[in-house]
Write a protein that holds these residues in place. Structure first.
Motif, PDB file in Angstrom:
ATOM      1  N   GLU A 161     -36.071 -24.944  26.679  1.00 16.36           N
ATOM      2  CA  GLU A 161     -37.410 -25.520  26.502  1.00 16.36           C
ATOM      3  C   GLU A 161     -37.325 -26.918  25.893  1.00 16.36           C
ATOM      4  N   ALA A 162     -36.352 -27.128  25.012  1.00 17.63           N
ATOM      5  CA  ALA A 162     -36.191 -28.444  24.375  1.00 17.63           C
ATOM      6  C   ALA A 162     -35.881 -29.508  25.417  1.00 17.63           C
ATOM      7  N   ILE A 163     -35.048 -29.163  26.379  1.00 19.71           N
ATOM      8  CA  ILE A 163     -34.715 -30.111  27.448  1.00 19.71           C
ATOM      9  C   ILE A 163     -35.959 -30.396  28.275  1.00 19.71           C
ATOM     10  N   ALA A 164     -36.673 -29.342  28.642  1.00 24.11           N
ATOM     11  CA  ALA A 164     -37.874 -29.490  29.473  1.00 24.11           C
ATOM     12  C   ALA A 164     -38.961 -30.288  28.757  1.00 24.11           C
ATOM     13  N   ALA A 165     -39.034 -30.188  27.433  1.00 22.57           N
ATOM     14  CA  ALA A 165     -40.091 -30.858  26.668  1.00 22.57           C
ATOM     15  C   ALA A 165     -39.906 -32.369  26.607  1.00 22.57           C
ATOM     16  N   SER A 166     -38.678 -32.833  26.752  1.00 22.71           N
ATOM     17  CA  SER A 166     -38.426 -34.270  26.690  1.00 22.71           C
ATOM     18  C   SER A 166     -38.922 -34.947  27.963  1.00 22.71           C
ATOM     19  N   LYS A 167     -39.556 -36.107  27.785  1.00 20.35           N
ATOM     20  CA  LYS A 167     -40.028 -36.901  28.923  1.00 20.35           C
ATOM     21  C   LYS A 167     -39.034 -37.989  29.306  1.00 20.35           C
ATOM     22  N   GLU A 168     -37.936 -38.087  28.568  1.00 21.17           N
ATOM     23  CA  GLU A 168     -36.958 -39.148  28.786  1.00 21.17           C
ATOM     24  C   GLU A 168     -35.772 -38.609  29.595  1.00 21.17           C
ATOM     25  N   PRO A 169     -35.645 -39.013  30.867  1.00 18.67           N
ATOM     26  CA  PRO A 169     -34.572 -38.475  31.714  1.00 18.67           C
ATOM     27  C   PRO A 169     -33.178 -38.626  31.111  1.00 18.67           C
ATOM     28  N   GLU A 170     -32.895 -39.788  30.488  1.00 19.71           N
ATOM     29  CA  GLU A 170     -31.566 -40.004  29.922  1.00 19.71           C
ATOM     30  C   GLU A 170     -31.311 -39.084  28.721  1.00 19.71           C
ATOM     31  N   MET A 171     -32.370 -38.743  27.988  1.00 17.79           N
ATOM     32  CA  MET A 171     -32.195 -37.849  26.848  1.00 17.79           C
ATOM     33  C   MET A 171     -32.038 -36.397  27.293  1.00 17.79           C
ATOM     34  N   LYS A 172     -32.647 -36.042  28.401  1.00 14.93           N
ATOM     35  CA  LYS A 172     -32.454 -34.690  28.947  1.00 14.93           C
ATOM     36  C   LYS A 172     -30.964 -34.433  29.204  1.00 14.93           C
ATOM     37  N   VAL A 173     -30.268 -35.472  29.677  1.00 17.55           N
ATOM     38  CA  VAL A 173     -28.824 -35.354  29.924  1.00 17.55           C
ATOM     39  C   VAL A 173     -28.088 -35.120  28.603  1.00 17.55           C
ATOM     40  N   VAL A 174     -28.461 -35.866  27.575  1.00 19.72           N
ATOM     41  CA  VAL A 174     -27.830 -35.705  26.257  1.00 19.72           C
ATOM     42  C   VAL A 174     -28.114 -34.306  25.713  1.00 19.72           C
ATOM     43  N   TYR A 175     -29.366 -33.861  25.778  1.00 22.32           N
ATOM     44  CA  TYR A 175     -29.730 -32.553  25.236  1.00 22.32           C
ATOM     45  C   TYR A 175     -29.030 -31.428  26.003  1.00 22.32           C
ATOM     46  N   ARG A 176     -28.865 -31.589  27.311  1.00 26.17           N
ATOM     47  CA  ARG A 176     -28.112 -30.597  28.106  1.00 26.17           C
ATOM     48  C   ARG A 176     -26.686 -30.507  27.585  1.00 26.17           C
ATOM     49  N   LYS A 177     -26.065 -31.676  27.342  1.00 23.69           N
ATOM     50  CA  LYS A 177     -24.694 -31.694  26.820  1.00 23.69           C
ATOM     51  C   LYS A 177     -24.629 -30.985  25.463  1.00 23.69           C
ATOM     52  N   LEU A 178     -25.602 -31.272  24.593  1.00 22.29           N
ATOM     53  CA  LEU A 178     -25.592 -30.653  23.264  1.00 22.29           C
ATOM     54  C   LEU A 178     -25.724 -29.134  23.366  1.00 22.29           C
ATOM     55  N   ASN A 179     -26.552 -28.668  24.281  1.00 18.74           N
ATOM     56  CA  ASN A 179     -26.681 -27.219  24.492  1.00 18.74           C
ATOM     57  C   ASN A 179     -25.406 -26.623  25.068  1.00 18.74           C
ATOM     58  N   ASP A 180     -24.788 -27.327  26.017  1.00 17.26           N
ATOM     59  CA  ASP A 180     -23.522 -26.835  26.580  1.00 17.26           C
ATOM     60  C   ASP A 180     -22.464 -26.731  25.488  1.00 17.26           C
ATOM     61  N   LYS A 181     -22.421 -27.732  24.616  1.00 17.18           N
ATOM     62  CA  LYS A 181     -21.460 -27.695  23.511  1.00 17.18           C
ATOM     63  C   LYS A 181     -21.779 -26.545  22.554  1.00 17.18           C
ATOM     64  N   LEU A 182     -23.069 -26.284  22.355  1.00 15.44           N
ATOM     65  CA  LEU A 182     -23.476 -25.201  21.462  1.00 15.44           C
ATOM     66  C   LEU A 182     -23.010 -23.862  22.018  1.00 15.44           C
ATOM     67  N   THR A 183     -23.112 -23.691  23.330  1.00 22.51           N
ATOM     68  CA  THR A 183     -22.652 -22.442  23.959  1.00 22.51           C
ATOM     69  C   THR A 183     -21.154 -22.263  23.705  1.00 22.51           C
TER      70      THR A 183
END
Length: 191
Positions: A161-183
């Motif tokens: 949901e955090a990724i989906a909530a962001s309106k900034e395409p470049e930040m969605k990429v960063v947040y995806r990476k952070l979630n992948d690292k968290l996993t």
């Protein structure tokens, strides 16, 4: 260990981090004022991927300038202890009192482009943030408060949901990476 040593010893998660690490270290060898906004082209910031104890949610703030849900963080403003900066900013921007590092190690690095904008009535030119992210933890039941000069809302989101909530395409990429690292982090760590 100083900031340059921490960044030299950091093990990049992907190609983006490896390239950004190379450039950040080159900038550190070239410029002596990267810890302050006096360097109007590039300067250090620290961000927090602020998760709950179960690592199932992340706390985001609705950022006034970008009009988007965003992680919390801020400028180093002369402080070379970027973990300290991330903790301070997380508390200031959310009102939380009990924020702690999951680890004192750097969690992520990225060079982030910042478009020109107006802040406190002054024009800020396009520049880059040499960003260091830390994995921080807080109790999702603790009371939060907004910081009106920076954000207008604060909310816990599921990781996707955090990724989906962001309106900034470049930040969605960063947040995806952070979630992948968290996993990966959660698979290798007992909570």
């Amino acid at each position: 260990m100083n900031l340059q040593q921490q960044l030299e010893q950091y093990s990049p998660f992907n190609e983006q981090e490896a390239k950004d690490q190379e450039i950040i270290l080159r900038y550190m060898d070239t410029f002596d004022n990267l810890l302050t906004r006096e360097n109007e082209f590039a300067h250090f910031t620290a961000s927090a991927w602020l998760v709950n104890r179960d690592r199932t949610k992340v706390l985001m703030a609705f950022h006034n300038i970008y009009q988007s849900w965003s992680w919390v963080g801020g400028h180093a403003d002369g402080d070379a202890n970027l973990l300290h900066v991330a903790l301070k900013e997380a508390k200031e921007e959310t009102g939380l009192k009990n924020v702690k590092p999951v680890s004192e190690e750097i969690y992520s690095i990225e060079i982030l482009g910042v478009p020109a904008h107006v802040k406190k009535g002054k024009h800020v030119a396009t520049h880059v943030h040499l960003n260091v992210t830390y994995l921080l933890e807080a109790d999702e039941n603790e009371l939060t408060t907004i910081k009106p000069d920076e954000n207008s809302d604060i909310n816990w989101f599921g990781l996707e949901e955090a990724i989906a909530a962001s309106k900034e395409p470049e930040m969605k990429v960063v947040y995806r990476k952070l979630n992948d690292k968290l996993t990966v982090y959660c698979q290798n760590t007992v909570l």
